[in-house]
Design a protein around this motif. Structure first.
Motif, PDB file in Angstrom:
ATOM      1  N   ALA A  25     -30.231  -1.350 -28.358  1.00 36.36           N
ATOM      2  CA  ALA A  25     -28.928  -1.959 -28.105  1.00 36.36           C
ATOM      3  C   ALA A  25     -28.373  -1.489 -26.764  1.00 36.36           C
ATOM      4  O   ALA A  25     -28.647  -0.378 -26.310  1.00 36.36           O
ATOM      5  N   VAL A  26     -27.598  -2.358 -26.123  1.00 31.15           N
ATOM      6  CA  VAL A  26     -26.918  -2.042 -24.864  1.00 31.15           C
ATOM      7  C   VAL A  26     -25.418  -2.133 -25.114  1.00 31.15           C
ATOM      8  O   VAL A  26     -24.944  -3.127 -25.669  1.00 31.15           O
ATOM      9  N   THR A  27     -24.684  -1.101 -24.712  1.00 33.79           N
ATOM     10  CA  THR A  27     -23.233  -1.101 -24.908  1.00 33.79           C
ATOM     11  C   THR A  27     -22.525  -1.100 -23.558  1.00 33.79           C
ATOM     12  O   THR A  27     -22.789  -0.256 -22.707  1.00 33.79           O
ATOM     13  N   GLY A  28     -21.636  -2.062 -23.368  1.00 33.08           N
ATOM     14  CA  GLY A  28     -20.855  -2.132 -22.150  1.00 33.08           C
ATOM     15  C   GLY A  28     -19.651  -1.199 -22.212  1.00 33.08           C
ATOM     16  O   GLY A  28     -19.306  -0.678 -23.273  1.00 33.08           O
ATOM     17  N   PRO A  29     -18.980  -0.979 -21.087  1.00 34.78           N
ATOM     18  CA  PRO A  29     -17.860  -0.038 -21.033  1.00 34.78           C
ATOM     19  C   PRO A  29     -16.654  -0.443 -21.870  1.00 34.78           C
ATOM     20  O   PRO A  29     -15.829   0.398 -22.208  1.00 34.78           O
ATOM     21  N   LEU A  30     -16.543  -1.727 -22.218  1.00 35.65           N
ATOM     22  CA  LEU A  30     -15.410  -2.184 -23.032  1.00 35.65           C
ATOM     23  C   LEU A  30     -15.773  -2.307 -24.504  1.00 35.65           C
ATOM     24  O   LEU A  30     -14.996  -2.832 -25.292  1.00 35.65           O
ATOM     25  N   GLY A  31     -16.957  -1.814 -24.860  1.00 33.92           N
ATOM     26  CA  GLY A  31     -17.337  -1.799 -26.267  1.00 33.92           C
ATOM     27  C   GLY A  31     -18.109  -3.007 -26.743  1.00 33.92           C
ATOM     28  O   GLY A  31     -18.377  -3.137 -27.940  1.00 33.92           O
ATOM     29  N   VAL A  32     -18.479  -3.925 -25.849  1.00 28.43           N
ATOM     30  CA  VAL A  32     -19.320  -5.055 -26.228  1.00 28.43           C
ATOM     31  C   VAL A  32     -20.757  -4.560 -26.374  1.00 28.43           C
ATOM     32  O   VAL A  32     -21.265  -3.853 -25.507  1.00 28.43           O
TER      33      VAL A  32
END
Length: 203
Positions: free
Chosen positions: A177-184
């Motif tokens: 999984a990849v998590t972006g800085p805004l929690g997506v």
């Protein structure tokens, strides 16, 4: 080599994929949260979305999403619009769409056969949005990669990727999984044929 079907969906934490992009995108069933994706402009996820779009060589859409795209993208002058203009576009519909978007064809009634024929013509076929159509593809396991960009918001209503009564099926995680800085969170799955685990313990 047989082409691959990629399904790309923005979803809420509770699995709703209806109308992420705009208020009037899909108001069916009195859905009040159109445009719910707007508070999450995530560069990490945006880069991943663009990577997929930049590599596609065909676009496959359901009727409602096709109508939205055909009314919007031909008037845009962005790199995404240039890709969509260049590649063949296919719309899955039992109705009579206008097909005014240059390069568009309509699939016939034998969806399984026609999707398989698309695999012979193209390498990377992307299905974007098109929730109702996607549910058919998932039921028939007519996909190779399912990418979900899960946003940290609970909507409580709307069209879900896997609604009540969805066909039981296994999937396999294709990459971490990849998590972006805004929690997506980006989750990428492939089909995994076989019986669904029932939870029963063998004696």
């Amino acid at each position: 080599m047989t082409g691959r079907i990629y399904i790309d969906l923005f979803t809420s934490l509770d699995g709703v994929a209806q109308a992420p992009g705009g208020r009037d995108e899909d108001p069916s069933h009195d859905f009040p949260y159109g445009g719910w994706q707007a508070p999450f402009p995530d560069e990490t996820i945006g880069a991943s979305v663009w990577e997929g779009i930049s590599e596609l060589d065909a676009l496959l859409l359901g009727r409602r999403t096709y109508d939205i795209f055909a009314a919007y993208w031909p008037q845009q002058r962005t790199r995404i619009a240039e890709v969509f203009k260049r590649v063949p576009k296919y719309v899955a519909s039992r109705g009579l769409p206008t097909l005014e978007w240059e390069g568009t064809s309509q699939l016939g009634m034998d969806l399984v056969r026609e999707v398989q024929e698309l695999r012979e013509k193209h390498d990377r076929i992307h299905v974007i949005g098109s929730v109702d159509f996607v549910q058919t593809l998932l039921k028939e396991q007519l996909f190779d990669v399912l990418t979900l960009w899960v946003h940290p918001v609970v909507l409580g209503q709307g069209k879900k990727v896997f609604p009540e009564g969805a066909q039981p099926a296994n999937v396999t995680l294709l990459e971490p999984a990849v998590t972006g800085p805004l929690g997506v969170v980006q989750l990428r799955y492939g089909p995994k044929p076989g019986d669904v685990v029932t939870g029963e313990v063998e004696e």
